[in-house]
Design an enzyme around this catalytic site. Structure first.
Site, PDB file in Angstrom:
ATOM      1  CG  HIS A  81      24.225  32.317  22.443  1.00 27.34           C
ATOM      2  ND1 HIS A  81      23.190  32.955  22.179  1.00 27.34           N
ATOM      3  CD2 HIS A  81      23.833  31.367  23.661  1.00 27.34           C
ATOM      4  CE1 HIS A  81      22.132  32.811  23.129  1.00 27.34           C
ATOM      5  NE2 HIS A  81      22.815  31.903  23.982  1.00 27.34           N
ATOM      6  CG  ASP A 159      13.078  28.300  20.397  1.00 28.70           C
ATOM      7  OD1 ASP A 159      13.303  27.383  21.289  1.00 28.70           O
ATOM      8  OD2 ASP A 159      13.424  29.410  20.565  1.00 28.70           O
ATOM      9  NE  ARG A 166      12.870  24.700  27.394  1.00 30.41           N
ATOM     10  CZ  ARG A 166      13.640  25.469  26.884  1.00 30.41           C
ATOM     11  NH1 ARG A 166      13.778  25.897  25.621  1.00 30.41           N
ATOM     12  NH2 ARG A 166      14.665  25.910  27.761  1.00 30.41           N
ATOM     13  CB  SER A 181      15.874  26.854  23.159  1.00 29.94           C
ATOM     14  OG  SER A 181      15.157  27.996  22.796  1.00 29.94           O
ATOM     15  CE  LYS A 185      16.380  31.028  19.983  1.00 30.72           C
ATOM     16  NZ  LYS A 185      15.771  31.185  21.289  1.00 30.72           N
TER      17      LYS A 185
END
Length: 421
Positions: A81, A159, A166, A181, A185
């Site tokens: 990621h 989320d 947010r 967040s 996922k």
């Protein structure tokens, strides 16, 4: 549960329990908690923070608000990621390389966020299918050793709802909220190990090392608390990564990179991330993994796997790039001492290559090329880059491009890999 007592508890810096966090997410997702109260809690979290255990409970509750993906395949399932940057096409290169090494790389990607590019948008420039069902992800992973696909609406719906709030309440920068967040996922897939590429610099969301280190530590710690093997690198984003930024043009750069024609900074980031995964999954040490990845890239061993994957999902390996080009020339003699990646990211949006609002259609064929980067000496009038455009005021684009570059008399070098967490 009286929700205002939860707000008060976090406002006063106390630690929320697993049950309090779970009930909060369950009720908010169902619509039982109004936005104004949830906004107050988010602001309390923004100022008071959360422990790693609280962040774990928040992540778990958000994850369980939707579906999970359990991939049944032979091999070690891994993920990577990135926190986002300009010219960041690492996912496109690292996934087939990991597959060539025997891993099963299952990556759920997103679309462009703010001034940073999105992997899903880049892949869509080829015309390939990017939204896959669980069964399709499983089939593709088994066939090619990797899969890159969009996060579906069924994954972590809490989320999406919380992120919109947010964004409206200026609490996006909260590290516990960022971590929950991301992980709600990423942990939806039964991966064994995750490596995080946390970007820092002008072209990243984290502008300082202090913030980047805090984010990286929390991502790793919470992932490990969840039972995953995890590691992170903080990598430089004080200039675009590689030679291009855009959508189709980054796919073409990735194809060239997997054929062995790769820029030094991109090679360093990809191979270092592989090295971390290689080590945390106990296949060997960091250096050995890095060395194996470099050999695969420079020899072109993974290119056929990548091109066949694109074609299998209906894409072309020759995505369209606009024929309208403008060379950008250095306005003076000197070394390039700084490049503002954020300015270049917003330039791509102005050219139509990114979104000004959610759901907006983008032009995949536009983008930027970089011939010179930080540390290079240039002479006045020498080309430093190229603008690939379709519509708009090209003179304005050129001015914006040049405003992102700083020139000086002394050479400046940067370290691509800042630190490992």
């Amino acid at each position: 549960m009286i929700f205002k007592e939860i707000i008060k508890k976090k406002r006063d810096g106390e630690i929320l329990t697993k049950e309090e966090i779970k009930e909060t997410i369950d009720r908010y997702t169902k619509g039982d908690i109004p936005n104004y109260q949830m906004a107050a809690l988010l602001m309390a979290i923004f100022f008071r923070g959360m422990t790693d255990e609280e962040t774990l409970y928040l992540t778990d509750s958000m994850l369980k608000s939707g579906e999970t993906i359990n991939i049944n395949c032979n091999g070690t399932i891994v993920d990577k990621h990135s926190t986002g940057g300009v010219g960041d096409k690492v996912s496109l290169i690292i996934a087939p390389v990991l597959a060539e090494m025997g891993f099963k790389a299952v990556l759920l990607s997103g679309r462009a966020l703010g001034f940073t590019g999105g992997t899903a948008d880049k892949l869509e420039s080829t015309g390939m299918k990017v939204t896959l069902s669980k069964e399709e992800i499983e089939k593709v992973t088994e066939k090619f050793g990797f899969s890159i696909s969009c996060q579906t609406d069924e994954i972590a719906p809490a989320d999406r709802k919380i992120y919109a709030l947010r964004d409206a309440t200026s609490t996006v920068e909260s590290i516990p909220l960022i971590v929950s967040s991301i992980l709600s996922k990423k942990l939806a897939v039964n991966t064994k190990a995750i490596v995080f590429d946390v970007k820092v610099g002008s072209g990243a969301f984290m502008k300082t090392m202090e913030r980047a280190q805090a984010l990286a530590r929390s991502l790793v710690n919470v992932s490990r608390l969840y039972g995953k093997k995890a590691g992170a690198l903080i990598t430089d984003m004080n200039q675009p990564l590689g030679r291009t930024a855009g959508n189709a043009i980054e796919v073409i750069e990735s194809l060239n990179a997997l054929s062995g024609d790769i820029s030094g900074d991109l090679l360093e980031v990809v191979t270092s991330l592989v090295g971390v995964l290689y080590e945390i999954t106990d296949f060997g040490n960091f250096e050995k993994g890095k060395e194996k990845a470099e050999e695969i890239i420079l020899s072109g061993k993974a290119i056929n796997r990548f091109t066949e994957w694109i074609e299998y999902l209906g894409g072309t390996t020759e995505p369209k790039i606009s024929k309208k080009r403008l060379l950008v020339k250095a306005p003076e003699n000197g070394y390039i001492t700084a490049i503002d990646g954020e300015k270049l990211g917003f330039l791509i949006i102005e050219m139509g290559g990114g979104r000004k609002k959610t759901g907006e259609k983008i032009d995949h064929s536009v983008g930027l090329r970089f011939f010179k980067k930080i540390g290079n000496y240039v002479k006045k009038g020498e080309p430093i880059g190229e603008i690939i455009y379709n519509n708009g005021d090209v003179k304005s684009f050129e001015i914006s491009f040049l405003k992102a570059f700083t020139f000086g008399k002394e050479k400046k070098n940067i370290n691509i890999i800042k630190t490992r967490i």
